[in-house]
Design an enzyme around this catalytic site. Structure first.
Site, PDB file in Angstrom:
ATOM      1  CE  LYS A 199      42.809  46.107  54.306  1.00 24.46           C
ATOM      2  NZ  LYS A 199      44.068  46.523  54.983  1.00 24.46           N
ATOM      3  NE  ARG A 232      43.940  53.456  52.623  1.00 23.38           N
ATOM      4  CZ  ARG A 232      43.620  52.459  51.789  1.00 23.38           C
ATOM      5  NH1 ARG A 232      43.107  51.335  52.276  1.00 23.38           N
ATOM      6  NH2 ARG A 232      43.806  52.588  50.493  1.00 23.38           N
TER       7      ARG A 232
END
Length: 284
Positions: free
Chosen positions: A231, A265
Site C-alpha cells: 500500500k 491479508r
C-alpha cells in the site's frame, strides 16, 4: 469503553460447523477479480488464472483466499451489484469444486453479494464498510451465521483519501469499533474479526499512529486482521512503487504480528508465511 462492549477473547472461528484455530497467526491471500485493483499483478481476468493463483496460495501456506470483485483502491470506479456478482460467483463455484479444502472470504460491502457468494461456496464475509454502505449487511450476516470481518473506513472508496481528518485517530477508530461491536453483538453474530483499515480514509501519519498503538485494539478480545500489502503507506514514504514494496510489506507484517495480529491479508503469501514462522520462534 465499558467491559460489556467486549467479546470474550477468541482463538477460533466456526466455519461451516468446524472450528478453525487462530492461536497461531494465519495468512490470507488476495485474489482480485477486477481490472483496476491498485497492484496490477494482483488482478485476475479469468477463472483459470484464479484457479492457478489459488493453487499457488494454498501451496505456499495460505489459510484463507480473499476474493474481491469490486476494487476498493482510492478513487475506484463504482460498479453495479450485478457486475460484482458476475465476476465473483463463477470463481467461487470453481474454487469450491477444484479446491474443496480452500476457505474463501468474500471482500464485499453488499448484502446481496455476501448472500449469493456464500451460497455459491464461500465461507466468510469481509466487509470494508462494516455495514455502513448497505443497511441489510449485518442482518444478512447474522442470518448466514458465517464469520464476519469488519473494518474501519472514513468515507467510501471514492472519497476516503480526500483529506481525511480525525480529532484523535486512535480514539476515533476505537470509538467507532466500540459502537459497531455492540451492534454486531445485538444481532448475535458470533465469529467476528476486527480490521483497523490501514490505508482506508487515513493519511500516512494516521496509519503509522494506528500501527504504533495497535495493541489497544486487543481490548475488544477479537482476532485482528491487518492489510498493509504493497500500500501507499509503504511505497510513498520510500519513494518506490507498489511493485517494489514487498520488503516494506514484510517489515510491517512483522511489526503487526508482534503487536498481536492474527491474520495477515497479503498479495505475497510465501513471504508472509515466513514472517509468521520467524516471529513465532520469538514467542516460543
Amino acid at each position: 469503553m465499558s467491559e460489556k462492549n467486549f467479546f470474550q477473547a477468541k482463538q477460533s472461528l466456526n466455519i461451516k460447523g468446524k472450528l478453525f484455530d487462530l492461536s497461531t497467526p494465519k495468512v490470507m491471500g488476495i485474489l482480485n477479480i477486477t481490472p483496476d485493483s491498485f497492484y496490477n499483478k494482483s488482478r485476475t481476468a479469468t477463472i483459470d488464472e484464479a484457479l492457478r493463483k489459488t493453487e499457488q496460495f494454498l501451496t505456499e501456506g495460505a489459510s484463507f483466499i480473499d476474493i474481491g470483485g469490486y476494487s476498493s483502491r482510492p478513487g475506484a470506479k463504482d460498479i453495479s451489484t450485478d457486475e460484482e456478482l458476475q465476476r465473483l460467483v463463477p470463481v467461487v463455484e470453481s474454487i469450491s469444486k477444484t479446491f474443496p479444502e480452500a476457505i474463501m472470504s468474500i471482500d464485499t460491502f453488499r448484502a446481496k453479494v455476501a448472500a449469493e457468494t456464500i451460497l455459491a461456496g464461500a465461507h466468510i464475509v469481509n466487509d470494508i464498510a462494516s455495514g455502513d454502505m448497505d443497511d441489510e449487511m449485518l442482518e444478512t450476516v447474522a442470518k448466514l451465521q458465517v464469520p464476519y470481518i469488519f473494518m474501519h473506513m472514513q468515507g467510501t472508496p471514492q472519497t476516503m483519501q480526500q483529506a481525511p481528518v480525525y480529532n484523535n485517530v486512535l480514539l476515533d477508530v476505537v470509538d467507532y469499533f466500540s459502537k459497531k461491536v455492540e451492534q454486531i453483538r445485538s444481532l448475535k453474530i458470533h465469529d467476528v474479526i476486527l480490521d483497523p483499515g490501514f490505508g482506508f480514509g487515513k493519511t500516512i501519519a494516521h496509519n503509522y499512529e494506528l500501527l504504533q498503538k495497535m495493541e489497544d485494539f486487543q481490548l475488544f478480545g477479537l482476532p485482528i486482521l491487518v492489510g498493509f500489502s504493497r500500500k501507499g503507506m509503504i511505497y510513498k514514504p520510500l519513494e518506490i512503487t507498489a511493485a517494489e514494496a514487498l520488503n516494506g510489506t514484510s517489515v510491517l507484517n512483522t511489526i503487526a504480528l508482534q503487536k498481536g495480529a492474527k491474520i495477515l491479508r497479503v498479495h505475497d503469501v510465501k513471504e508472509a508465511v515466513e514472517c509468521v514462522k520467524l516471529v513465532g520462534l520469538l514467542n516460543g
